[in-house]
Design an enzyme around this catalytic site. Structure first.
Site, mmCIF file in Angstrom:
data_model
loop_
_atom_site.group_PDB
_atom_site.id
_atom_site.type_symbol
_atom_site.label_atom_id
_atom_site.label_comp_id
_atom_site.label_asym_id
_atom_site.label_seq_id
_atom_site.Cartn_x
_atom_site.Cartn_y
_atom_site.Cartn_z
ATOM 1 N N ALA B 12 0.841 -1.189 0.000
ATOM 2 C CA ALA B 12 0.000 0.000 0.000
ATOM 3 C C ALA B 12 0.879 1.244 0.000
ATOM 4 C CB ALA B 12 -0.905 -0.004 1.235
ATOM 5 N N SER B 17 1.495 2.529 -8.426
ATOM 6 C CA SER B 17 0.647 3.051 -9.505
ATOM 7 C C SER B 17 1.378 4.138 -10.282
ATOM 8 C CB SER B 17 -0.652 3.627 -8.929
ATOM 9 O OG SER B 17 -1.438 2.606 -8.362
ATOM 10 N N ALA B 35 -9.226 0.702 -14.740
ATOM 11 C CA ALA B 35 -9.384 0.817 -13.284
ATOM 12 C C ALA B 35 -10.290 -0.283 -12.782
ATOM 13 C CB ALA B 35 -9.972 2.179 -12.939
ATOM 14 N N HIS B 51 -6.261 9.373 -7.304
ATOM 15 C CA HIS B 51 -5.456 8.685 -8.315
ATOM 16 C C HIS B 51 -5.704 9.293 -9.700
ATOM 17 C CE1 HIS B 51 -3.336 5.097 -6.700
ATOM 18 N NE2 HIS B 51 -4.136 5.298 -5.676
ATOM 19 N N ASP B 84 -4.863 -1.378 -13.141
ATOM 20 C CA ASP B 84 -4.578 -0.956 -11.763
ATOM 21 C C ASP B 84 -5.849 -1.107 -10.922
ATOM 22 O OD1 ASP B 84 -3.466 0.148 -9.518
ATOM 23 O OD2 ASP B 84 -3.291 2.167 -10.325
#
Lengths: 169, 169, 169
Positions: B12, B17, B35, B51, B84
């Site tokens: 995390a 990303s 996504a 994001h 992702d």
């Protein structure tokens, strides 16, 4: 101390057991698989059976949930030994309220007595957030110390992720 | 199978990303961002918006919480695709009680059909202590197996920590 | 910005503190140890005492649970400073409801003011499964962002496992 000792570290389902098996079977038989898992419940029974089915032929399997030193001493002198895994062994010691320090010293003495290669598998468990309960915190401290101690003795230390190795040593 | 497949693993907030986006935008457009996140709650809505705001211009965004294979097939033939992430996709499959094995096989077949580069992002979740609840244990086992499987197919596998890569392959 | 900044990342009991101490004591004294730990309970008292007993002679120890920037500014100009660790500092900031962004900016400004080497120790906490509670999730997000930010500034970044380093940068 000239034992060819390898430590394979990794997380859950990192492919560390399979990788360690590959290291062993790349050399000549006999190969001794020392399993430290104890089948307390159906989940563990299934996990152990899956691991055993995944192994190639030619392995002698020994169960040693507590007495790793004894299992190493009992293995044929020229056999390559795979211990899978140290972290479950530590769990077994702590749950059974066995002395950890004496057990680790006995393990190290047994490793010193072996001339043939030994591959140790261990979990890295310290890379999440701090656990809520004190026993889990104590466990990850002990597991981390054990990994450091055996990494210091090993000639080769690998960190596995997604089935692939990074070389720590 | 000659697809230029890259797998970017990390924890995390490891910067995986952003790093994966950099890999994609280092090559020519068009770039398709697939996504897998679903916005169940305010926390996820905020995370997705952050994001998206962080991404450079020039991306086409596709939401594919479940049908990754379909999203890959629908992307323009020459587009570089970023997925992702696989771990949220696996979460979505498990929560929705969809068949995991069939979904993974469909994903692999779709990857085989692409000639342009694909970058997959996935979480490494197996490096903490054993979770208390059985669902979490099952999830991390599945996530680890998925990572191993795609790492075996990938030509390049990176492990990210603090925004920096270690090369697994 | 030409500060010789090193970031040592690792999990619990990964040997990161000892390794960082070795980096510092490989250079000339004086060495300043900036401890961010606060002894709330017996477990922390024992942990702090054990870490202190493990350190070699020649260290000046400063406790700075919150004001890291002040501790860096107060260290002698030529001293090598070890900060152990950033993750506990972040914990202290969050528990005390101090402003994180301002504190990080103050830390970065203080690092820019130092000409002698600084070694920062931080925990990697994002490699387990998603924590159940929102505070833990927020914490690991902040910790990951902090690690990324300081890794970007550092000239050298190491990932420790079992006492051994992998070089991220």
């Amino acid at each position: 101390m000239s034992i060819p000792l390898t430590l394979v570290l990794g997380g859950a389902r990192s492919g560390k057991s399979r990788y360690a098996e590959g290291l062993v079977t790349a050399g000549p038989a006999p190969w001794v698989y020392v399993a430290t898992a104890q089948a307390f419940d159906d989940e563990m029974v299934a996990r152990i059976a899956r691991h055993r089915a995944d192994r190639a032929d030619g392995w002698q399997t020994v169960e040693a949930p507590l007495d790793l030193a004894g299992a190493l001493d009992a293995a044929p002198a020229g056999a390559t030994v795979l211990v899978d895994c140290l972290t479950l062994w530590l769990t077994n010691l702590m749950l059974g309220e066995h002395g950890i320090t004496a057990a680790i010293e006995a393990l190290e003495a047994a490793l010193d007595r072996r001339a043939a290669p030994v591959v140790l598998v261990a979990n890295e468990v310290g890379l999440g957030i701090v656990p809520d309960n004190a026993l889990a915190r104590a466990f990850r401290d002990e597991a981390g110390r054990l990994n450091q101690r055996l990494a210091a003795r090993a000639g080769r230390v690998l960190f596995l992720a997604a089935g692939l190795p990074l070389t720590l040593k």
